[in-house]
Design a protein around this motif. Structure first.
Motif, PDB file in Angstrom:
ATOM      1  N   ASN A  84       0.776  -1.252   0.000  1.00  0.00           N
ATOM      2  CA  ASN A  84       0.000   0.000   0.000  1.00  0.00           C
ATOM      3  C   ASN A  84       0.802   1.293   0.000  1.00  0.00           C
ATOM      4  O   ASN A  84       0.229   2.362  -0.251  1.00  0.00           O
ATOM      5  CB  ASN A  84      -0.912   0.012   1.242  1.00  0.00           C
ATOM      6  N   ALA A  85       2.112   1.219   0.302  1.00  0.00           N
ATOM      7  CA  ALA A  85       2.874   2.462   0.456  1.00  0.00           C
ATOM      8  C   ALA A  85       2.950   3.234  -0.856  1.00  0.00           C
ATOM      9  O   ALA A  85       3.063   2.651  -1.935  1.00  0.00           O
ATOM     10  CB  ALA A  85       4.278   2.148   0.959  1.00  0.00           C
ATOM     11  N   LEU A  86       2.897   4.536  -0.751  1.00  0.00           N
ATOM     12  CA  LEU A  86       3.063   5.412  -1.919  1.00  0.00           C
ATOM     13  C   LEU A  86       4.297   6.283  -1.702  1.00  0.00           C
ATOM     14  O   LEU A  86       4.652   6.598  -0.559  1.00  0.00           O
ATOM     15  CB  LEU A  86       1.825   6.294  -2.095  1.00  0.00           C
ATOM     16  N   PRO A  87       4.965   6.673  -2.794  1.00  0.00           N
ATOM     17  CA  PRO A  87       6.196   7.458  -2.633  1.00  0.00           C
ATOM     18  C   PRO A  87       5.935   8.865  -2.100  1.00  0.00           C
ATOM     19  O   PRO A  87       4.979   9.521  -2.509  1.00  0.00           O
ATOM     20  CB  PRO A  87       6.771   7.511  -4.055  1.00  0.00           C
ATOM     21  N   CYS A  88       6.804   9.298  -1.199  1.00  0.00           N
ATOM     22  CA  CYS A  88       6.776  10.676  -0.712  1.00  0.00           C
ATOM     23  C   CYS A  88       8.069  11.304  -1.205  1.00  0.00           C
ATOM     24  O   CYS A  88       9.120  11.049  -0.639  1.00  0.00           O
ATOM     25  CB  CYS A  88       6.797  10.746   0.797  1.00  0.00           C
ATOM     26  N   GLY A  89       7.980  12.099  -2.210  1.00  0.00           N
ATOM     27  CA  GLY A  89       9.194  12.725  -2.714  1.00  0.00           C
ATOM     28  C   GLY A  89       9.277  12.543  -4.202  1.00  0.00           C
ATOM     29  O   GLY A  89       8.331  12.070  -4.847  1.00  0.00           O
ATOM     30  N   PHE A  90      10.428  12.916  -4.717  1.00  0.00           N
ATOM     31  CA  PHE A  90      10.610  12.915  -6.161  1.00  0.00           C
ATOM     32  C   PHE A  90      10.700  11.484  -6.650  1.00  0.00           C
ATOM     33  O   PHE A  90      11.626  10.757  -6.333  1.00  0.00           O
ATOM     34  CB  PHE A  90      11.885  13.679  -6.507  1.00  0.00           C
ATOM     35  N   ASN A  91       9.713  11.056  -7.407  1.00  0.00           N
ATOM     36  CA  ASN A  91       9.660   9.678  -7.877  1.00  0.00           C
ATOM     37  C   ASN A  91       9.386   9.743  -9.372  1.00  0.00           C
ATOM     38  O   ASN A  91       8.298   9.439  -9.822  1.00  0.00           O
ATOM     39  CB  ASN A  91       8.528   8.947  -7.149  1.00  0.00           C
ATOM     40  N   ASP A  92      10.378  10.164 -10.107  1.00  0.00           N
ATOM     41  CA  ASP A  92      10.163  10.462 -11.513  1.00  0.00           C
ATOM     42  C   ASP A  92      10.115   9.193 -12.342  1.00  0.00           C
ATOM     43  O   ASP A  92      11.023   8.375 -12.326  1.00  0.00           O
ATOM     44  CB  ASP A  92      11.290  11.358 -12.009  1.00  0.00           C
ATOM     45  N   ARG A  93       9.025   9.059 -13.075  1.00  0.00           N
ATOM     46  CA  ARG A  93       8.822   7.847 -13.847  1.00  0.00           C
ATOM     47  C   ARG A  93       9.776   7.751 -15.024  1.00  0.00           C
ATOM     48  O   ARG A  93      10.107   6.687 -15.502  1.00  0.00           O
ATOM     49  CB  ARG A  93       7.403   7.816 -14.392  1.00  0.00           C
ATOM     50  N   ILE A  94      10.232   8.906 -15.497  1.00  0.00           N
ATOM     51  CA  ILE A  94      11.040   8.877 -16.709  1.00  0.00           C
ATOM     52  C   ILE A  94      12.504   8.651 -16.368  1.00  0.00           C
ATOM     53  O   ILE A  94      13.165   7.790 -16.933  1.00  0.00           O
ATOM     54  CB  ILE A  94      10.843  10.173 -17.514  1.00  0.00           C
TER      55      ILE A  94
END
Ligand SMILES: C[S@@+](CC[C@H](N)C(=O)[O-])C[C@H]1O[C@@H](n2cnc3c(N)ncnc32)[C@H](O)[C@@H]1O
Length: 301
Positions: A84-94
């Motif tokens: 369930n955790a979601l990223p907190c911070g810069f999580n750039d897909r590219i």
């Protein structure tokens, strides 16, 4: 009109999910939520349990009622966190940058995944909250989806990642394509990711760089991913124009980057504010005028 434009309900084959209870406009905030708790670095069962034990009893019950796709493979608390955790911070897909912090959000954990998402999740550091914004117009009754994996990978890669990390077979619109359509979609998505690094190497060749940017934008548009991924490509285009001292075009491209960032991350996001500086004054960018003054043109690739 209810404050939150969704309800949580059972979705066949997916457990619970979020359904729009009214039409939602592109750019509209669907939810802003503070974390139940945050984990920094690589979480272990002990670190997750330490955070959970600091919660009150009701919150602990809510945490333990979240989905766990790692049942039997990981200890329960860690399994629930990883599901369930979601990223907190810069999580750039590219650029594949990965946030070093992840958090549990009780409502945010209810979004299921699609490789053609209609909602973007974005961590707002200054507010300590995650926001979820519609990235296209959504009709009442539609399911709301974020994306758990990189949308710029081919179907096979996405399927493996989603199965390994989240325990499900993705049957989203993009993953359900077959034959030639699937091949074309795979080519477009992988090409956009490849173009990203090629564009980065075109600093001294702005015409070539711009043609690659336009190609990436065309593919993103054809894949329905322009709203979620387009801002950084428009910003690349802006940089080619400003380095060539084409101020009017630079301004127009910075504006496109800004508009998309406002839509998927919000007008107060770091990205939107950075792009806005260059909409106001394209000369403020450090690359302004670095190359021969020129009008960039030429055929699209
Ligand atoms: C963060 S939870 C999402 C909420 C979850 N559906 C629930 O009932 O609590 C992640 C889990 O939801 C399910 N899920 C998410 N997206 C899915 C999809 N597109 N198809 C099937 N299952 C999905 C998977 O079991 C996954 O491990």
């Amino acid at each position: 009109m209810s404050k939150e434009p969704f309800m949580i309900q059972d979705i066949p084959g997916k457990g619970r999910g979020m359904i729009a209870t009214r039409s939602i406009s592109s750019g509209e905030m669907v939810l802003a939520e503070a974390p139940l708790f945050i984990q920094t670095g690589l979480p272990t069962n002990a670190t997750v349990l330490a955070s959970v034990s600091a919660l009150n009893k009701a919150q602990q019950r809510e945490f333990f009622s979240l989905a766990n796709c790692h049942r039997g493979k990981l200890p329960p608390a860690l399994g629930i966190f990883q599901t369930n955790a979601l990223p907190c911070g810069f999580n750039d897909r590219i650029s594949m940058a990965v946030a070093t912090e992840g958090a549990i959000f009780l409502k945010g954990s209810m979004f299921n995944s699609s490789c053609l998402p209609n909602v973007n999740n974005y961590w707002v550091e200054s507010e300590g909250k995650i926001t979820f914004r519609a990235i296209r117009d959504i009709s009442s009754g539609e399911e709301l989806y974020i994306s758990y994996c990189s949308c710029l990978a081919d179907r096979e890669t996405r399927q493996v990642e989603l199965k390994n990390r989240f325990g499900f077979e993705c049957n989203c619109t993009a993953c359900s394509l077959s034959g030639e359509e699937r091949k074309a979609s795979d080519t477009r998505r992988s090409s956009v990711a490849k173009l990203h690094s090629e564009i980065g190497a075109c600093g001294a060749q702005p015409s070539l760089g711009l043609r690659k940017v336009k190609l990436a934008l065309r593919y993103l548009n054809e894949e329905g991913l322009l709203e979620s991924h387009g801002d950084s490509y428009y910003y690349d285009g802006f940089q080619f124009y400003t380095s060539s001292s084409d101020i009017n075009s630079a301004k127009a491209w910075a504006k496109k980057a800004w508009e998309l960032a406002c839509r998927n991350k919000g007008p107060d996001s770091e990205e939107a504010r950075r792009f806005d500086v260059f909409v106001q004054n394209p000369r403020a960018h450090p690359s302004f005028g670095l190359l021969t003054r020129q009008k960039l043109s030429g055929p699209e690739l």
